[in-house]
Motif scaffolding. Structure first.
Motif, PDB file in Angstrom:
ATOM      1  N   PHE A 198       0.900  -1.290   0.146  1.00  0.00           N
ATOM      2  CA  PHE A 198       0.070   0.054  -0.170  1.00  0.00           C
ATOM      3  C   PHE A 198       0.700   1.300   0.079  1.00  0.00           C
ATOM      4  CE2 PHE A 198      -3.347  -2.685   0.453  1.00  0.00           C
ATOM      5  CZ  PHE A 198      -4.668  -1.994   0.725  1.00  0.00           C
TER       6      PHE A 198
ATOM      7  N   HIS B 107      -5.016   1.689   4.505  1.00  0.00           N
ATOM      8  CA  HIS B 107      -6.159   2.057   3.859  1.00  0.00           C
ATOM      9  C   HIS B 107      -6.425   3.713   3.401  1.00  0.00           C
ATOM     10  CE1 HIS B 107      -8.675   3.051   7.246  1.00  0.00           C
ATOM     11  NE2 HIS B 107      -9.610   3.511   6.336  1.00  0.00           N
TER      12      HIS B 107
ATOM     13  N   ILE C  75      -5.086   5.016   0.178  1.00  0.00           N
ATOM     14  CA  ILE C  75      -5.769   4.571  -1.424  1.00  0.00           C
ATOM     15  C   ILE C  75      -5.988   5.577  -2.285  1.00  0.00           C
ATOM     16  CG2 ILE C  75      -7.877   3.657  -2.326  1.00  0.00           C
ATOM     17  CD1 ILE C  75      -7.923   1.405   0.061  1.00  0.00           C
TER      18      ILE C  75
ATOM     19  N   SER D 119     -13.243   2.088   0.400  1.00  0.00           N
ATOM     20  CA  SER D 119     -12.078   3.075  -0.051  1.00  0.00           C
ATOM     21  C   SER D 119     -11.797   2.977  -1.410  1.00  0.00           C
ATOM     22  CB  SER D 119     -11.254   2.597   0.868  1.00  0.00           C
ATOM     23  OG  SER D 119     -11.522   3.145   2.207  1.00  0.00           O
ATOM     24  N   PHE D 120     -11.658   1.669  -2.120  1.00  0.00           N
ATOM     25  CA  PHE D 120     -11.252   1.618  -3.541  1.00  0.00           C
ATOM     26  C   PHE D 120     -12.404   2.060  -4.253  1.00  0.00           C
ATOM     27  CE2 PHE D 120      -8.189  -1.272  -1.990  1.00  0.00           C
ATOM     28  CZ  PHE D 120      -6.939  -0.951  -2.577  1.00  0.00           C
TER      29      PHE D 120
ATOM     30  N   LEU E 297     -12.091  -1.374   2.944  1.00  0.00           N
ATOM     31  CA  LEU E 297     -11.502  -1.612   1.843  1.00  0.00           C
ATOM     32  C   LEU E 297     -12.163  -1.328   0.388  1.00  0.00           C
ATOM     33  CD1 LEU E 297      -8.873  -4.446   2.722  1.00  0.00           C
ATOM     34  CD2 LEU E 297      -8.186  -1.997   2.374  1.00  0.00           C
TER      35      LEU E 297
END
Length: 133
Positions: A23, A53, A56, A85-86, A82
């Motif tokens: 990340f 996270h 991102i 967030s993506f 996740l």
């Protein structure tokens, strides 16, 4: 090395605590990292200001996040954070809980699961082929 074509994106992978490093790398050099994969990555989501996270939005890479079922049981909300967030960053991310224990990928672990390790590896190769072509 001179053989490296720095005009092309790269892929990066991390196992366990290597997950947060993936990340951080994807966020640090977003124009170089085009694909990233974590396998039973540890600590990808936390309440801390330095939670991986939170990086991102700085990324441009497509991701594979392969989660061990016992990691998911310990923190079942992490995958939802996740995914959200993506999605908010408009990045492709395959996030899946594998029916295997933490550490299932390396063949020298007690919990190695050859079938699930092969599945994760195949998914990573497909990601790299599509994102790095």
């Amino acid at each position: 090395q001179s053989q490296v074509d720095t005009d092309k994106p790269i892929g990066t992978t991390g196992y366990c605590m290597g997950g947060p490093i993936v990340f951080r790398t994807a966020a640090a050099v977003p124009d170089r990292v085009g694909a990233a994969a974590t396998f039973h990555g540890g600590g990808l989501v936390s309440d801390g200001e330095d939670s991986p996270h939170l990086l991102i939005p700085k990324m441009k890479a497509d991701f594979l996040i392969a989660i061990a079922e016992n990691d998911d049981q310990r923190d079942p909300e992490a995958k939802s954070v996740l995914k959200e967030s993506f999605a908010e960053a408009n990045l492709d991310a395959e996030i899946e809980v594998y029916p295997a224990g933490h550490g299932w990928c390396p063949p020298d672990t007690r919990v190695h699961n050859p079938e699930q390790a092969e599945k994760a590896w195949s998914r990573m190769l497909a990601l790299f082929e599509s994102a790095l072509a």
